[in-house]
Design a protein around this motif. Structure first.
Motif, PDB file in Angstrom:
ATOM      1  N   VAL A  37       0.835  -1.203   0.000  1.00  0.00           N
ATOM      2  CA  VAL A  37       0.000   0.000   0.000  1.00  0.00           C
ATOM      3  C   VAL A  37       0.868   1.250   0.000  1.00  0.00           C
ATOM      4  N   SER A  38       1.914   1.265   0.846  1.00  0.00           N
ATOM      5  CA  SER A  38       2.744   2.460   0.955  1.00  0.00           C
ATOM      6  C   SER A  38       3.577   2.726  -0.298  1.00  0.00           C
ATOM      7  N   HIS A  39       3.822   1.685  -1.114  1.00  0.00           N
ATOM      8  CA  HIS A  39       4.597   1.854  -2.342  1.00  0.00           C
ATOM      9  C   HIS A  39       3.717   1.912  -3.588  1.00  0.00           C
ATOM     10  N   GLY A  40       2.397   2.062  -3.388  1.00  0.00           N
ATOM     11  CA  GLY A  40       1.488   2.270  -4.515  1.00  0.00           C
ATOM     12  C   GLY A  40       1.204   1.032  -5.337  1.00  0.00           C
TER      13      GLY A  40
ATOM     14  N   VAL B 159     -20.152  -6.266  -3.034  1.00  0.00           N
ATOM     15  CA  VAL B 159     -18.979  -5.480  -2.640  1.00  0.00           C
ATOM     16  C   VAL B 159     -17.706  -6.175  -3.115  1.00  0.00           C
ATOM     17  N   MET B 160     -17.648  -7.506  -2.999  1.00  0.00           N
ATOM     18  CA  MET B 160     -16.468  -8.254  -3.458  1.00  0.00           C
ATOM     19  C   MET B 160     -16.287  -8.107  -4.967  1.00  0.00           C
TER      20      MET B 160
ATOM     21  N   ASP C 187     -10.257   2.918  -0.303  1.00  0.00           N
ATOM     22  CA  ASP C 187     -11.378   2.626  -1.188  1.00  0.00           C
ATOM     23  C   ASP C 187     -12.612   2.469  -0.314  1.00  0.00           C
ATOM     24  N   THR C 188     -13.754   2.866  -0.833  1.00  0.00           N
ATOM     25  CA  THR C 188     -14.992   2.791  -0.043  1.00  0.00           C
ATOM     26  C   THR C 188     -15.370   1.352   0.268  1.00  0.00           C
ATOM     27  N   THR C 189     -14.930   0.387  -0.545  1.00  0.00           N
ATOM     28  CA  THR C 189     -15.266  -1.014  -0.271  1.00  0.00           C
ATOM     29  C   THR C 189     -14.536  -1.535   0.967  1.00  0.00           C
ATOM     30  N   MET C 190     -13.440  -0.886   1.356  1.00  0.00           N
ATOM     31  CA  MET C 190     -12.698  -1.310   2.547  1.00  0.00           C
ATOM     32  C   MET C 190     -13.434  -0.931   3.826  1.00  0.00           C
ATOM     33  N   GLU C 191     -14.370  -0.024   3.692  1.00  0.00           N
ATOM     34  CA  GLU C 191     -15.177   0.404   4.845  1.00  0.00           C
ATOM     35  C   GLU C 191     -15.989  -0.775   5.400  1.00  0.00           C
TER      36      GLU C 191
ATOM     37  N   GLU D  73      -9.713  -3.290  -8.254  1.00  0.00           N
ATOM     38  CA  GLU D  73      -8.329  -3.747  -8.143  1.00  0.00           C
ATOM     39  C   GLU D  73      -7.760  -4.070  -9.521  1.00  0.00           C
ATOM     40  N   LYS D  74      -8.581  -4.684 -10.371  1.00  0.00           N
ATOM     41  CA  LYS D  74      -8.144  -5.013 -11.731  1.00  0.00           C
ATOM     42  C   LYS D  74      -7.833  -3.733 -12.507  1.00  0.00           C
ATOM     43  N   ARG D  75      -8.725  -2.745 -12.413  1.00  0.00           N
ATOM     44  CA  ARG D  75      -8.529  -1.471 -13.094  1.00  0.00           C
ATOM     45  C   ARG D  75      -7.275  -0.756 -12.581  1.00  0.00           C
ATOM     46  N   PHE D  76      -7.077  -0.791 -11.266  1.00  0.00           N
ATOM     47  CA  PHE D  76      -5.900  -0.169 -10.653  1.00  0.00           C
ATOM     48  C   PHE D  76      -4.622  -0.812 -11.180  1.00  0.00           C
ATOM     49  N   TYR D  77      -4.614  -2.145 -11.261  1.00  0.00           N
ATOM     50  CA  TYR D  77      -3.439  -2.875 -11.760  1.00  0.00           C
ATOM     51  C   TYR D  77      -3.176  -2.530 -13.222  1.00  0.00           C
TER      52      TYR D  77
END
Length: 158
Positions: free
Chosen positions: A57-60, A96-97, A66-70, A104-108
């Protein structure tokens, strides 16, 4: 039954698994395996250890907020069992999953966008710098002689 989170690597700690460490000030630390427990005892920083979630997380490398982590937050309030509510909750959890997986796919994909071109450019640069390892010196000398001959002909024509 509650699935805890490992204090060091943020992995899941299932009931009956892992190590629980209670400090003198009554603070409880849960670890998923002895590897995490040993690293904690060695006073290693999880943000500097490459295999931990905190490092990623700290290295991007993973989504930080993300709101799903709430939905993963720990809630200590008891709720009376209701079959309908439980069904709605399970349906919401599945949704939510799905949303989280898509994000996550889009972020990657966004993170890896220019990677292929960059690798190709680096490979070409490496080849240019070490061309003598690929082409033998004899062939190289012949190519240079042919270039000089062509340049000589073009100068004679001009």
């Amino acid at each position: 039954m509650r699935i805890e989170k490992c204090y060091f690597c943020s992995g899941p700690v299932y009931p009956g698994h892992g190590v629980t460490f209670v400090r003198n000030d009554a603070r409880v630390f849960k670890f998923c395996r002895s590897k995490c427990h040993k690293n904690f005892k060695m006073k290693r920083n999880p943000r500097k250890v490459k295999w931990t979630k905190a490092y990623r997380v700290s290295h991007g490398k993973e989504i930080a907020m993300d709101t799903t982590m709430e939905f993963e937050r720990k809630r200590n309030r008891a709720v009376k069992y209701d079959r309908e509510l439980m069904g709605q909750t399970l349906h919401a959890m599945k949704r939510v999953m799905e949303i989280r997986a898509n994000r996550e796919k889009r972020f990657y994909e966004d993170r890896m966008k220019g990677k292929k071109e960059k690798e190709k450019a680096e490979a070409l640069k490496e080849i240019e710098q070490n061309i003598d390892l690929i082409i033998s010196p004899v062939v190289r000398a012949r190519q240079e002689a042919e270039k000089k001959a062509k340049e000589g002909k073009s100068m004679e024509l001009a």
